[in-house]
Design an enzyme around this catalytic site. Structure first.
Site, PDB file in Angstrom:
ATOM      1  CB  ALA A  31       8.062   5.660   4.682  1.00 38.06           C
ATOM      2  N   GLY A  49       7.099  -3.586   5.085  1.00 39.94           N
ATOM      3  CA  GLY A  49       7.214  -3.119   6.369  1.00 39.94           C
ATOM      4  C   GLY A  49       7.588  -1.774   6.471  1.00 39.94           C
ATOM      5  CD  GLU A  83      -0.177   7.338  -3.950  1.00 36.22           C
ATOM      6  OE1 GLU A  83       0.513   7.326  -4.908  1.00 36.22           O
ATOM      7  OE2 GLU A  83      -1.378   7.622  -3.883  1.00 36.22           O
ATOM      8  CB  VAL A  84       6.317   7.283  -5.159  1.00 37.10           C
ATOM      9  CG1 VAL A  84       6.084   8.899  -4.818  1.00 37.10           C
ATOM     10  CG2 VAL A  84       7.857   7.334  -5.707  1.00 37.10           C
ATOM     11  CE1 TYR A 136      17.041   6.667  -3.400  1.00 43.53           C
ATOM     12  CE2 TYR A 136      17.363   7.574  -0.923  1.00 43.53           C
ATOM     13  CZ  TYR A 136      17.749   7.085  -2.309  1.00 43.53           C
ATOM     14  OH  TYR A 136      19.004   6.710  -2.187  1.00 43.53           O
ATOM     15  N   GLY A 170       0.658  -1.187   0.143  1.00 44.11           N
ATOM     16  CA  GLY A 170      -0.067   0.037   0.045  1.00 44.11           C
ATOM     17  C   GLY A 170       0.662   1.264  -0.040  1.00 44.11           C
ATOM     18  CB  CYS A 224       4.179   8.845   1.581  1.00 47.74           C
ATOM     19  SG  CYS A 224       5.730   7.958   2.273  1.00 47.74           S
TER      20      CYS A 224
END
Length: 238
Positions: free
Chosen positions: A151, A164, A86-87, A89, A84, A182
């Site tokens: 994150a 995780g 968004e993007v 790094y 789940g 995110c």
């Protein structure tokens, strides 16, 4: 409950390798999962700790509007994966924990599990570095002031959770500038090293020591919170 620990926290592991390991473990455990804990034969959890080379990952249904570049011309490697969120790094200096837990032995509630991972990180930061971190209502992850330091992104199959958390320890934060991390606009990204330097008027810190301290604190708080007995395994057998 027993939890097998694969400690690769000093190693840089390609994302596709760790993703493959997780999927293999989940597929192997799925047939063991019963309808309830009385018939459940899945009695051993797994925790993998590592770092990744520079890579962007996009979660399920991710919108490319959070990329500040053309996806066909990414400055670094990019992958769509089955978590789940968004993007984000990943890169060297970021401590990644991939717990593969059977929530039937914890609580069958994914929101509770995400909040629990946040609690583990907050406790670890306080215990190891005296850093006061917190959550922000309506947002996932852990923050120090207005900066996101960790994150969280998860996936679940038959109440076995995987993927995780990622904690910025000594991470180069520059690649975050090319995305909206995110999907959260107007807030920054921070690291433990950056926070400690600011608090000590620029005093240098040893990167590998910071990573080791963060790792030990995080797995200790993780094991205590989820009441798991960590058993170190020499290497992945997948």
């Amino acid at each position: 409950m027993r939890c097998e620990l694969f400690d690769l926290h000093r190693q840089i592991v390609p994302l596709v390798d760790s993703w493959g390991w997780q999927k293999s473990i989940v597929e192997r455990r799925k047939p063991l999962v019963g309808i309830d804990t009385d018939t459940d034969e899945d009695h051993s959890d797994t925790l993998i700790t590592l770092q990744h080379p520079p890579v962007y990952t996009l979660g399920n249904g991710n919108s490319e509007k959070y990329l500040n570049f053309n996806i066909e011309d990414s400055p670094i490697e990019i992958h769509r994966i089955d978590r789940g969120g968004e993007v984000t790094y990943h890169g060297p200096g970021q401590l990644v924990l991939y717990p593969i837990l059977n929530l039937r032995y914890q609580k069958k509630d994914l929101n509770w599990y995400q909040r629990s991972l946040e609690t583990v990180i907050i406790r670890a930061l306080q215990s190891a570095f005296s850093i006061k971190a917190s959550t922000i209502e309506g947002l996932t992850g852990v923050w120090v002031g207005d900066q996101k330091v960790a994150a969280i992104g998860i996936m679940c199959a038959r109440w076995i959770v995987y993927h995780g958390l990622a904690l910025n320890v000594t991470t180069d934060l520059t690649p975050f500038e090319h995305i909206v991390p995110c999907g959260i606009k107007g807030r920054g990204v921070g690291s433990i090293k950056q926070i400690l330097q600011k608090a000590s008027n620029g005093r240098e810190h040893n990167d590998s020591e910071l990573m080791d301290i963060a790792y030990e604190s995080l797995i200790k708080e993780f094991a205590e919170f989820f009441q798991l007995s960590l058993e170190r395994s020499p290497d992945l057998y997948l």
